[in-house]
Write a protein that holds these residues in place. Sequence first.
Motif, short mmCIF file in Angstrom:
data_model
loop_
_atom_site.label_atom_id
_atom_site.label_comp_id
_atom_site.label_asym_id
_atom_site.label_seq_id
_atom_site.Cartn_x
_atom_site.Cartn_y
_atom_site.Cartn_z
N ASP A 8 0.70 -0.75 -0.12
CA ASP A 8 0.09 0.27 0.37
C ASP A 8 0.70 1.49 0.46
OD1 ASP A 8 -2.04 2.10 0.09
OD2 ASP A 8 -2.46 1.29 2.32
N MET A 50 -1.98 -6.33 -3.65
CA MET A 50 -2.65 -5.43 -4.00
C MET A 50 -1.94 -5.93 -5.40
SD MET A 50 -4.10 -2.37 -5.41
CE MET A 50 -5.22 -1.93 -3.93
N ARG A 53 1.15 -6.57 -7.21
CA ARG A 53 2.59 -6.09 -6.62
C ARG A 53 2.84 -7.48 -6.26
NH1 ARG A 53 0.15 -0.04 -4.93
NH2 ARG A 53 0.02 0.57 -6.64
N LEU A 285 0.32 4.39 -12.60
CA LEU A 285 -1.04 5.38 -11.97
C LEU A 285 -2.28 4.92 -12.84
CD1 LEU A 285 1.10 8.81 -11.90
CD2 LEU A 285 0.80 6.69 -10.50
N TYR A 287 -4.57 1.98 -12.67
CA TYR A 287 -5.68 1.55 -11.75
C TYR A 287 -5.55 2.12 -10.46
CZ TYR A 287 -2.33 -1.41 -8.90
OH TYR A 287 -1.35 -2.02 -9.16
N THR A 288 -4.44 3.22 -10.19
CA THR A 288 -3.99 4.14 -8.60
C THR A 288 -5.33 5.65 -8.75
OG1 THR A 288 -2.41 5.33 -9.31
CG2 THR A 288 -2.12 3.34 -8.84
N THR A 289 -6.73 4.88 -9.15
CA THR A 289 -7.61 6.36 -8.27
C THR A 289 -8.12 6.24 -7.13
OG1 THR A 289 -9.23 5.78 -9.56
CG2 THR A 289 -7.59 6.72 -10.95
N PHE A 293 -9.19 2.46 -5.41
CA PHE A 293 -8.66 2.33 -4.52
C PHE A 293 -9.33 1.74 -3.05
CE2 PHE A 293 -4.04 1.40 -4.55
CZ PHE A 293 -3.52 1.51 -5.63
#
Length: 316
Positions: A8, A50, A53, A285, A287-289, A293
């Motif tokens: 995370d 996640m 990763r 980035l 999918y990192t919104t 999340f």
Amino acid sequence: MKIAVLDDYALASPRLADWPELGDVTVFQDTITGTDLVDRLRPFDVICLMRERTPMGADLIAQLPNLRLIVTSGPRNASIDLPAARAAGITVCGTQSRKTTTSELTTLMMLALNRRLLPEVANLSAGGWQSGLGRDVAGLTLGLIGLGNIGAQMAVIGKALGMDIVAWSPNLTHARCTELDVARAENLTDLMARADVASVHMVLSDRSKGLVDAAAFAAAKQGQVFINTSRGPLVDTGALLDGLLAGKPAMAGLDVFDVEPLPLDDPLRDPDLIASGQLLLTPHLGYTTEATFRLFYTQTVEAIRAYQAGTPIREL
């Protein structure tokens, strides 16, 4: 119950979901490998992943005797050895996912590269003013390597921006192209020769690994912008770097890499290519919104609660 939340990086999980009363929750912001990872994870009953990763292969699973539940964000995770988990009596559950985040980032990278956004920002910050000319995307050809969910979204976006669309993948049918009203390239080199912007949107598999290779870049249209927001190993990194030095492609934007986080000594961290604006790197980035999340972590908590109640949900 001891619960580990892995990788995370932004420390988002505590504020996006309600973890209290589940058990003893530990959040890790870094990614580690090898024996250090085994030592870290050995005490835990539940591991929350996640995406890919931290891969959960058979060797790692065999060294975690306390593990009873794995919850991964997203509806699938190819980095989990599901047969090994089942053989060890470990339940594996997933979450739902959101559909538009990666196509939004791909569009951002496409526009930033074609309009020379970052070099111009850097020049202004250094006290200068306009130093070059950008390129309109209207009237250009967008080549999509893959026409699944995200590729289809990019076709819609490209048309809205006034672009012509051509697509190719090993299994792409004429029917799918007709359905989405896009042209179908004969093969990958044909697509690369026709595309002013080439964007990768394929699933990584043994067959697709290294798909975009030196031959593909040698065929690239003059001035091409190449973008990969899918999976790093789909592209031969050495061939891409050689191609950039030869001007084919002219520019590239990468959000995904063979090893993540990207090592400090990775050849992609070429200061000259980055400073010139020829290479744009972003730290996965796609999918990192916040909304994505929030969905991931809320449904991760739901999955743990359901398992504790004896009724697992969204099992993989």
